[in-house]
Design a protein around this motif. Structure first.
Motif, PDB file in Angstrom:
ATOM      1  N   ILE A 207      19.812 -19.833 -31.205  1.00  0.00           N
ATOM      2  CA  ILE A 207      19.321 -20.470 -32.337  1.00  0.00           C
ATOM      3  C   ILE A 207      18.414 -21.319 -31.905  1.00  0.00           C
ATOM      4  O   ILE A 207      16.573 -21.078 -33.108  1.00  0.00           O
ATOM      5  N   GLY A 208      17.368 -21.714 -30.674  1.00  0.00           N
ATOM      6  CA  GLY A 208      16.594 -22.954 -29.887  1.00  0.00           C
ATOM      7  C   GLY A 208      15.458 -21.496 -30.753  1.00  0.00           C
ATOM      8  O   GLY A 208      14.451 -22.283 -30.470  1.00  0.00           O
ATOM      9  N   TRP A 209      15.482 -20.769 -29.980  1.00  0.00           N
ATOM     10  CA  TRP A 209      14.178 -19.322 -29.936  1.00  0.00           C
ATOM     11  C   TRP A 209      14.016 -18.963 -31.329  1.00  0.00           C
ATOM     12  O   TRP A 209      12.670 -19.331 -32.018  1.00  0.00           O
ATOM     13  N   THR A 210      15.096 -19.253 -32.224  1.00  0.00           N
ATOM     14  CA  THR A 210      14.762 -18.453 -33.436  1.00  0.00           C
ATOM     15  C   THR A 210      13.570 -20.210 -34.492  1.00  0.00           C
ATOM     16  O   THR A 210      13.111 -20.009 -35.092  1.00  0.00           O
ATOM     17  N   LEU A 211      14.524 -20.779 -34.025  1.00  0.00           N
ATOM     18  CA  LEU A 211      13.898 -22.749 -34.463  1.00  0.00           C
ATOM     19  C   LEU A 211      13.118 -23.127 -34.015  1.00  0.00           C
ATOM     20  O   LEU A 211      11.552 -23.013 -34.524  1.00  0.00           O
ATOM     21  N   ARG A 213      10.046 -20.331 -33.389  1.00  0.00           N
ATOM     22  CA  ARG A 213       9.089 -19.883 -33.639  1.00  0.00           C
ATOM     23  C   ARG A 213       9.220 -20.112 -35.403  1.00  0.00           C
ATOM     24  O   ARG A 213       8.228 -19.915 -35.403  1.00  0.00           O
ATOM     25  N   LEU A 214      10.067 -20.648 -35.727  1.00  0.00           N
ATOM     26  CA  LEU A 214       9.990 -21.164 -37.040  1.00  0.00           C
ATOM     27  C   LEU A 214       9.378 -22.046 -37.290  1.00  0.00           C
ATOM     28  O   LEU A 214       8.410 -22.143 -38.454  1.00  0.00           O
ATOM     29  N   MET A 215       9.366 -22.784 -36.368  1.00  0.00           N
ATOM     30  CA  MET A 215       8.492 -23.923 -36.761  1.00  0.00           C
ATOM     31  C   MET A 215       7.062 -23.883 -35.976  1.00  0.00           C
ATOM     32  O   MET A 215       6.313 -24.576 -36.147  1.00  0.00           O
ATOM     33  N   ALA A 216       7.154 -22.988 -35.264  1.00  0.00           N
ATOM     34  CA  ALA A 216       5.791 -23.034 -35.180  1.00  0.00           C
ATOM     35  C   ALA A 216       4.978 -21.737 -35.977  1.00  0.00           C
ATOM     36  O   ALA A 216       3.888 -22.170 -36.374  1.00  0.00           O
ATOM     37  N   GLY A 217       5.531 -21.371 -37.140  1.00  0.00           N
ATOM     38  CA  GLY A 217       4.993 -20.350 -37.696  1.00  0.00           C
ATOM     39  C   GLY A 217       5.045 -21.605 -39.438  1.00  0.00           C
ATOM     40  O   GLY A 217       3.190 -21.597 -39.840  1.00  0.00           O
ATOM     41  N   VAL A 297       2.794 -15.691 -42.150  1.00  0.00           N
ATOM     42  CA  VAL A 297       4.160 -15.765 -42.197  1.00  0.00           C
ATOM     43  C   VAL A 297       4.921 -14.022 -41.928  1.00  0.00           C
ATOM     44  O   VAL A 297       5.819 -14.539 -40.354  1.00  0.00           O
ATOM     45  N   PRO A 298       4.506 -13.066 -42.425  1.00  0.00           N
ATOM     46  CA  PRO A 298       4.729 -12.645 -41.741  1.00  0.00           C
ATOM     47  C   PRO A 298       4.721 -11.687 -39.870  1.00  0.00           C
ATOM     48  O   PRO A 298       5.212 -11.903 -39.614  1.00  0.00           O
ATOM     49  N   MET A 299       3.503 -12.696 -39.331  1.00  0.00           N
ATOM     50  CA  MET A 299       2.628 -12.501 -38.053  1.00  0.00           C
ATOM     51  C   MET A 299       4.363 -13.180 -37.434  1.00  0.00           C
ATOM     52  O   MET A 299       4.257 -13.189 -35.904  1.00  0.00           O
ATOM     53  N   VAL A 300       4.443 -14.424 -38.009  1.00  0.00           N
ATOM     54  CA  VAL A 300       5.177 -15.425 -36.660  1.00  0.00           C
ATOM     55  C   VAL A 300       6.754 -15.846 -37.422  1.00  0.00           C
ATOM     56  O   VAL A 300       7.590 -15.445 -36.793  1.00  0.00           O
ATOM     57  N   ALA A 301       6.767 -16.385 -38.398  1.00  0.00           N
ATOM     58  CA  ALA A 301       7.996 -16.652 -39.236  1.00  0.00           C
ATOM     59  C   ALA A 301       8.722 -16.230 -39.599  1.00  0.00           C
ATOM     60  O   ALA A 301       9.626 -15.584 -38.958  1.00  0.00           O
ATOM     61  N   PRO A 333      15.041 -24.678 -42.222  1.00  0.00           N
ATOM     62  CA  PRO A 333      15.771 -24.449 -40.606  1.00  0.00           C
ATOM     63  C   PRO A 333      17.302 -24.337 -40.591  1.00  0.00           C
ATOM     64  O   PRO A 333      17.932 -23.453 -39.905  1.00  0.00           O
ATOM     65  N   ILE A 334      18.030 -25.184 -41.591  1.00  0.00           N
ATOM     66  CA  ILE A 334      19.124 -25.026 -41.735  1.00  0.00           C
ATOM     67  C   ILE A 334      19.715 -23.684 -42.108  1.00  0.00           C
ATOM     68  O   ILE A 334      20.689 -23.177 -41.680  1.00  0.00           O
ATOM     69  N   VAL A 335      19.395 -23.044 -43.070  1.00  0.00           N
ATOM     70  CA  VAL A 335      19.317 -21.688 -43.703  1.00  0.00           C
ATOM     71  C   VAL A 335      19.125 -20.646 -42.292  1.00  0.00           C
ATOM     72  O   VAL A 335      20.080 -19.478 -41.791  1.00  0.00           O
ATOM     73  N   ALA A 336      18.377 -21.155 -41.914  1.00  0.00           N
ATOM     74  CA  ALA A 336      17.899 -19.958 -40.320  1.00  0.00           C
ATOM     75  C   ALA A 336      18.647 -19.838 -39.234  1.00  0.00           C
ATOM     76  O   ALA A 336      19.507 -18.858 -38.780  1.00  0.00           O
ATOM     77  N   MET A 337      19.594 -21.226 -39.291  1.00  0.00           N
ATOM     78  CA  MET A 337      20.683 -21.589 -37.762  1.00  0.00           C
ATOM     79  C   MET A 337      21.926 -21.043 -38.788  1.00  0.00           C
ATOM     80  O   MET A 337      22.203 -20.127 -37.538  1.00  0.00           O
ATOM     81  N   LEU A 338      22.292 -21.170 -39.599  1.00  0.00           N
ATOM     82  CA  LEU A 338      23.539 -20.875 -40.433  1.00  0.00           C
ATOM     83  C   LEU A 338      23.250 -19.119 -40.302  1.00  0.00           C
ATOM     84  O   LEU A 338      24.040 -17.953 -39.769  1.00  0.00           O
TER      85      LEU A 338
END
Length: 384
Positions: A207-211, A213-217, A297-301, A333-338
């Motif tokens: 979850i931390g890794w995903t967040l 990357r998502l926030m970086a994008g 978006v395709p490159m990062v998130a 972010p909530i959907v990504a964590m779920l």
């Protein structure tokens, strides 16, 4: 004479208040589960604002943690020093933007409001010339209804005091989370059984890794959209280029919905000058959104989360209606964590099912071997 009493053949059975009855205990546990679920839903609805502030602190904390980790690649310093540098740099940038461009942006904001009113009146006149019973007041009423339907949390965060207090608490929580993430992770794991902790640590790491990357994008997209819009609109002579660039960058935090709002503002301002300027503003909007949507978006998130656009938009509508502006901003972010949680749970269920099937096969093989040995030993006995 007293007649002899008849024999009492009644046999006492377990009553409904006897808790040692296994059936009753099972039903009682089920009732407690349903009651606890209902209470949890009620508490979550009542405490929606503080829960969303905590989630927002986690999201912002992941951004600070990502910046701290990134700085650690080029600066081998303790984590606390790197986190302080990231926080001070972000604070300095915000203060510079406010004090350097505050007066200019406030003047442009008032001009933007006047431009929007004029353009809506022009749109109303054009619609009426085509036979539509359209009035500018209808659009303003629709906007008021849309904002009033954004849930109970909106009332607490739309005021200036509520917004400042909420952002302050969110930032403080984010700094605490980013300073010692393992402390809170171990605290949550301590409340779980020992057998569940390894899976919990893996899920939290994912979850931390995903967040991050998502926030970086998201940050890269906000910077590209904001700066790109500002520069291109300024080069084309579109009024209020600085304000539109900042609004576009801020609204880029909201996928789908933010792009629609910023595009509408850019096009309205462009056509307020001339038709050529409006068409130029439309081209700028399409170029900037195309770069963000098809490159960043395709490159990062997208590689990190791979959320379907319809899923994100549906979550934004749902969370925005239920929880207001905070829910709208934190829907992605909530959907990504779920999604990460459900994927990890599904993977674990598949692994356990495979282990059970392997155990059943081994047991059957052992039973088959024992049966063969028993048959061989029986067949080798001498006949009597």
């Amino acid at each position: 004479m007293n007649e002899p009493e008849e024999a009492d053949d009644h046999i006492e059975s377990v009553g409904p208040t006897e808790l040692y009855d296994p059936v009753l205990r099972t039903e009682f546990k089920r009732a407690l589960v349903w009651l606890g679920t209902a209470l949890a839903i009620g508490v979550a609805a009542y405490l929606a604002q503080p829960i969303l502030l905590i989630i927002g602190g986690i999201v912002v904390g992941s951004m600070l943690d990502g910046g701290t980790r990134l700085l650690g690649r080029v600066m081998p310093a303790p984590r606390g020093i790197r986190l302080a540098i990231v926080v001070l740099a972000a604070t300095a940038f915000i203060l510079w933007t406010v004090f350097r461009m505050g007066s200019e942006l406030s003047a442009q904001a008032s001009s933007l409001q006047e431009v929007m009113l004029v353009q809506m009146e022009a749109a109303g006149d054009y619609a009426r010339s085509l036979g539509f019973a359209f009035k500018p007041q209808d659009l303003m009423g629709f906007a008021d209804q849309a904002f009033s339907s954004l849930g109970p949390v909106t009332a607490a965060v739309t005021s200036f005091v509520g917004a400042v207090a909420g952002l302050s608490m969110m930032l403080v929580l984010a700094i605490f989370f980013a300073a010692e993430p393992r402390l809170y992770e171990h605290g949550l794991a301590w409340m779980l059984p020992m057998a569940e902790r390894e899976h919990f640590y893996g899920t939290m790491e994912k979850i931390g890794w995903t967040l991050r990357r998502l926030m970086a994008g998201r940050l890269i997209g906000m910077a590209v959209e904001g700066i790109g819009t500002w520069v291109l609109l300024f080069a084309g002579g579109v009024p209020m280029a600085a304000l539109l660039g900042i609004l576009t960058g801020l609204l880029a935090f909201l996928p789908n919905i933010g792009a629609i709002i910023s595009g509408a503002l850019i096009i309205l301002v462009g056509f307020s000058t001339s038709t050529e300027t409006g068409l130029y503003a439309l081209v700028v909007y399409l170029i900037v959104q195309g770069i963000d949507g098809y490159v960043i978006v395709p490159m990062v998130a997208k590689r990190a989360v791979d959320l379907a656009p319809a899923l994100v938009l549906g979550a934004q509508i749902l969370f925005g209606t239920l929880f207001g502006l905070l829910g709208l901003a934190l829907a992605d972010p909530i959907v990504a964590m779920l999604k990460v949680f459900l994927e990890r749970r599904s993977s674990r269920a598949k692994q356990r099912a495979a282990e059970r099937r392997a155990a059943i096969r081994k047991r059957k093989q052992r039973e088959a071997v024992k049966a063969e040995l028993a048959a061989d030993s029986t067949g080798s006995l001498p006949a009597t």
